[in-house]
Structure formats: C-alpha cells, structure tokens
Design an enzyme around this catalytic site. Structure first.
Site, mmCIF file in Angstrom:
data_model
loop_
_atom_site.group_PDB
_atom_site.id
_atom_site.type_symbol
_atom_site.label_atom_id
_atom_site.label_comp_id
_atom_site.label_asym_id
_atom_site.label_seq_id
_atom_site.Cartn_x
_atom_site.Cartn_y
_atom_site.Cartn_z
ATOM 1 N N ARG A 65 23.519 -47.461 45.550
ATOM 2 C CA ARG A 65 23.903 -46.054 45.601
ATOM 3 C C ARG A 65 25.315 -45.941 46.192
ATOM 4 N NH1 ARG A 65 22.633 -40.993 43.670
ATOM 5 N NH2 ARG A 65 22.327 -39.450 45.286
ATOM 6 N N THR A 342 22.376 -38.806 34.540
ATOM 7 C CA THR A 342 21.994 -40.102 35.030
ATOM 8 C C THR A 342 21.412 -40.791 33.813
ATOM 9 O OG1 THR A 342 21.567 -39.061 37.135
ATOM 10 C CG2 THR A 342 20.303 -41.076 36.696
ATOM 11 N N THR A 360 23.917 -43.742 37.763
ATOM 12 C CA THR A 360 24.416 -42.393 37.533
ATOM 13 C C THR A 360 25.861 -42.205 37.968
ATOM 14 O OG1 THR A 360 23.905 -40.063 37.998
ATOM 15 C CG2 THR A 360 23.638 -41.575 39.827
ATOM 16 N N ASP A 384 25.321 -34.539 45.959
ATOM 17 C CA ASP A 384 23.913 -34.793 46.298
ATOM 18 C C ASP A 384 23.650 -34.671 47.802
ATOM 19 O OD1 ASP A 384 22.782 -35.010 43.817
ATOM 20 O OD2 ASP A 384 22.759 -37.192 43.744
ATOM 21 N N SER A 413 19.016 -39.112 46.832
ATOM 22 C CA SER A 413 18.876 -39.176 45.376
ATOM 23 C C SER A 413 17.465 -38.758 44.960
ATOM 24 C CB SER A 413 19.143 -40.615 44.928
ATOM 25 O OG SER A 413 18.853 -40.770 43.566
ATOM 26 N N SER A 414 17.326 -38.456 43.680
ATOM 27 C CA SER A 414 15.985 -38.233 43.113
ATOM 28 C C SER A 414 15.601 -39.360 42.155
ATOM 29 C CB SER A 414 15.958 -36.910 42.338
ATOM 30 O OG SER A 414 16.217 -35.846 43.206
ATOM 31 N N GLY A 434 17.903 -36.807 34.986
ATOM 32 C CA GLY A 434 17.510 -35.396 35.002
ATOM 33 C C GLY A 434 17.673 -34.728 36.352
ATOM 34 N N GLY A 435 18.487 -35.325 37.257
ATOM 35 C CA GLY A 435 18.731 -34.687 38.554
ATOM 36 C C GLY A 435 17.410 -34.435 39.266
#
Ligand code: GLY
Length: 533
Positions: A65, A342, A360, A384, A413-414, A434-435
């Site tokens: 990340r 993403t 992403t 984010d 993050s998701s 898809g956030g």
C-alpha cells in the site's frame, strides 16, 4: 488459470506459467502488463495487497500500500476556516502518496518467484514500446467526462492518452515510449523506481509543481509482510486481508453476523434476504468508520470486531421487519483494543499456489498526474485518509480519527483479496475493485457460492447491491430488483439510490472439489477474461 480485467494481461499470465513460472511470477507479469493495458487502475504509481497461498498451504499477505509522504500532516487538506479544500486530496500533485507497486512486485518475486525477473517485465515493456490495440472497455474508460477533464489539466497525461484531441478509440494502437523506458530500467533493477533515474524524474516533476513527494519518501519505501485474517463461515475457512485494509475485518464481521440466518430459505434477493444483508452491511461500515486505520499507527480492535460474541451483540439490534436509521445506528462497542478505481486479478498455478491481488491508483487514473518523462500515472491515495472527521471522501465514506493523516502512515483501504478454503484446501479465491463497494462485492460473491449454491461465474455475474451505513441508501444494479421486492423493502423503510450503477468487478479462480479442475471466472462488467490451459 488467470482471471483479470484484461484479455492481454490474462494471456500473458497464462504464458508465464506455461513457461514454468509459478503464480507469483504470473502475478508480477500480469500486474506490470495491466500498468500498460489498463491504465485506469493497473499501475506502477499506486499500491496494493497481494495474498499468496503457496502449494504447501502457507499463506502471507504482502502489503505494498502507498504511504503518506514525510511532509504530510493531519489537516493538510483543510483551508484556513477548517473546511476541506475541494479535490485537493484527489487531483494533482498534492494528492499523491508514496507508490508501493514496483517495490511490492519485486519483493514478492524475490520471496517466491521462479523465473528471472527481467523475463516477467519483458511482456509489459514490449507492449508499451510497440503498442497494443485499445479495447472497447479501455476506450470507454478513457472517454469518461470526468477523466477527460482531469487529464486535460495535466498536459503530460493528456498528451499520452489522446490522439488528435480525442481520447483513444477502440481499435487504435496506444504506444507509451516513456513508460517502456521506465520498464526497461526496472527490468535491470527495480530499485530504479525508488533511487535511480525514474525516481529522479518523478521527484523533479512533482517538485516543479509544488507537490509533496521527496526523494527521501521514495528511497525509504518498503513493503510489509502481514499475517492474513482467518475465520470460519458455515464450515468454510475465510482467509483475507488484515489492516491497513478494512476489507478483511468488515467481511468477517458481516459473515459472523449473517451465519445464524438461513439466507437460502429466505431466497436470493428476496426482500427479507436483502433487508438482512443490508442491515449487516450498515453495522459493519459504521464500525469501519470509527475503528479502522493503519495498525502500525493506531490501535484497532481487530479481535473484538471479528469475534462471534460481538457479531451476535450487533445482530440482535436488527429488526427483521424494519430498516434501522443509520443516524441512530453508529458504531458498536467491540471488546477492548489489541495491538472508482482499482483492479483485481486472481491466479492459480499448476502446483496449486494461488495469488489474489488487488492494486490501485485509487480513482480512475489516480491523481491524473503523469510524471513528466516517465509515462507513469501517479495515485491519489491520500483521499483514502480522513481529510476531516465526518466529511465524506470520494466514495462517500465517513472516516474517523483512527484514519487521520500522519507522515509514513498508510491510508485505510477497502481492498479485500480473499481465499475460501474447504477441508484445508483452496476452494476459491476472489477480489474486486470498487472503492467502498469492494467489501460488499466480495461478501456477495461468497454468499452466492456458499449460501445459494451458484457456480463461480454465476456468483460473479449476479446483480449486486451495496449499503455503507452513510449515505443511508441502497445502491443497486440495473434490472436487479422486481417491483415487488423494491416496494417491500421501501415499506420496511429502506431508501434506494436514485439510479442504478455497476457494483464491483470481481475476478476469481475456483478448484472444483470433485475433480480438482481449475475454473476461472471474470466479471463481464468491464470486459474481463479468464485464461487457462
Ligand atoms: N483506493 C481504494 C481502496 O484502497 O479502498
């Protein structure tokens, strides 16, 4: 078997394995290829998570990340009156977090790879140098009005992604010579991105535009190995991403809340099933907003949130006949603390090793900045973080203190790369972009397979819904609900988003428990293709 959003990338991944490469080798080649052929989200200038399960069953999560630059500060996106400055964390040079992708892929290769690194970079380099045919889906993505407007603000991006003043059309050939040169340097030495000529070019451009990244930020970037989260759902083992993703925690919390219900008896997409799942989503996303953040910086009650006792306590608040009001739901009290776009692809190799990778630039085409002389699009992952508690980010997510900005911290993050095991063996692996919708997309694919007995392609194709606590409304896909169902849900007090929209873009591999055949399923929503041999 490789399932990704892009046919060229899936084929390259399969070719790598035909040549003797393993799933991680294929993942490196696919990720670098997507940086060329799917620039909306495939990237060198972003970051992600790679869940790796070796053939012997050992599993690790590689966290690559992005991190906040050293100069980042809690209120960096607020004006003098304390209001969020529009688009500051989303567009342009101040939105960029320190990219992790190249370091993450090189790290994964060093730890697990079999084939030489240069061989895995070569297909992407060649595609960037010689060009590839723009697909209908890439053309559609490049033509989105907001993308065009953003790119036009950054001449280097607009120069690369337009031809004769218009975004590239399907059938055009897109050549990216600067990106090819970066890939060539990375082919010799991946640290070039962080400490070599590529780093020098990125920083020169960022600093010429008063951006926040410095040479020290790039030079200090390191990926992290994390232990995946594990839980059981109806006898199947769920292995998923820990923080700094919120995805694994929320997924497990939702599955724990859902387990006591007989969803199958309610019926797929009956008003009772949708109501139950929405109420569970509402509660998990409220907890996400309050408790989740980068565990290297903030204490997150992971054990409490993923415990069955907590799920049961949350579940008991659900009225089977009535929608709750998100204003009054809020976060629960888990037991004490312990220490748009993403893309996802999933790969299984001949030995049975698996990679489930989501990475992403955050929004489509990230910050819209391409560092001059590199062809590298840079992320807008800083959005984010919590710019201001209580003010929604680009996904409408309300975020809390746990996710406040700090130097070298990772934005929450998701992304939810996930594996589902049956009797200790891989059954399927899945993930999605898809956030904020990522977590629910993964949840629904799991429910479709486990509760409703769909095959993996049906589970991915099936229409999805989404609720994220706030805004308090159900997002839905075209033709999803019969009038009966939506009327019944409205009578319970649910509110629907005005218009339908696509939710997620999942890519999965499955091993057939009967004959161990490898099945691939790509999402039709963005033209994905699964390739095996
Ligand atoms: N940028 C989307 C996510 O990481 O959740």
């Amino acid at each position: 078997m490789v399932a990704s959003v892009d046919a060229i990338a899936s084929r390259i991944g399969a070719d790598v394995m035909k040549r003797g490469g393993n799933a991680v080798d294929a993942a490196v080649a696919v990720a670098l290829t997507l940086a060329v052929t799917w620039p909306e989200a495939g990237n060198l200038g972003g970051g992600g998570f790679m869940l790796v399960r070796k053939a012997d069953g050992t599993t690790e999560a590689i966290d690559y990340r992005e991190i906040a630059p050293l100069s980042a500060s809690r209120n960096m996106y607020l004006d003098a009156e304390g209001n969020v400055i529009k688009d500051a964390s989303l567009v342009g040079y101040k939105a960029i977090a320190v990219p992790g992708t190249v370091a993450g892929l090189a790290f994964a290769h060093k730890r697990y790879g079999k084939l030489p690194w240069p061989d895995l970079v070569e297909p992407a380099r060649k595609l960037a140098a010689e060009g590839f045919i723009v697909s209908q889906y890439l053309a559609r993505s490049l033509a989105v009005k907001q993308t065009v407007e953003r790119m036009q603000r950054f001449p280097e991006s607009w120069r690369i992604f337009q031809r004769s003043g218009k975004p590239y059309q399907a059938g055009d050939i897109l050549v990216q010579p600067e990106l090819a040169a970066v890939l060539k340097r990375i082919q010799s030495d991946p640290s070039d991105f962080y400490r070599g000529e590529t780093a020098r070019r990125i920083i020169a451009d960022v600093q010429a535009h008063s951006g926040t990244l410095t040479a020290e930020d790039l030079a200090r970037y390191q990926p992290t190995v994390r232990t995946p989260l594990r839980s059981m759902y109806r006898g199947y083992e769920i292995v998923t991403m820990p923080p700094p993703s919120s995805g694994g925690v929320a997924l497990i919390e939702m599955l724990n809340m859902l387990e006591p219900y007989d969803l199958q008896a309610m019926g797929w997409h009956s008003s009772q099933e949708v109501h139950t799942v929405v109420e569970v989503m509402r509660r998990a996303y409220a907890d996400r907003a309050k408790y989740l953040g980068d565990t290297d910086f903030t204490r997150v009650p992971v054990v409490g949130l993923t415990s069955r006792a907590y799920a049961e306590q949350r579940r008991r608040e659900i009225d089977p006949m009535r929608a709750s009001d998100s204003k009054t739901v809020g976060a629960g009290e888990p037991l004490g603390y312990e220490s748009p776009q993403t893309t996802h692809f999933t790969i299984i190799d001949p030995d049975g090793a698996v990679v489930s990778n989501t990475y992403t630039l955050n929004e489509s085409y990230g910050s819209a900045v391409t560092a001059a002389g590199t062809g590298v699009l840079l992320n807008d992952e800083m959005d984010d973080f919590t710019s201001k508690p209580g003010v929604p980010n680009t996904y409408g997510l309300i975020q809390g203190e746990a996710n406040a900005i700090a130097p070298r911290k990772k934005p929450l993050s998701s992304m939810t790369p996930t594996l589902v095991l049956k009797d200790g063996k891989l059954w399927f692996a899945v993930g999605s972009p898809g956030g904020s919708m990522i977590i629910n997309t993964v949840l629904e694919v799991i429910l479709n397979v486990v509760d409703f007995g769909m095959n993996i392609q049906q589970a991915i194709d099936a229409a999805r819904f989404h609720h994220q606590w706030l805004p308090d409304k159900i997002n839905w896909e075209p033709f999803e609900f019969s009038r009966d169902t939506s009327d019944a849900l409205e009578k319970m007090g649910h509110v629907f988003a005005e218009k339908p929209s696509d939710i997620g873009d999942a890519h999965a591999v499955m091993v057939d428990p009967k004959d161990r055949a490898r099945l691939g399923a790509s999402d039709p929503r963005r033209g994905g293709v699964a390739v095996g041999w």
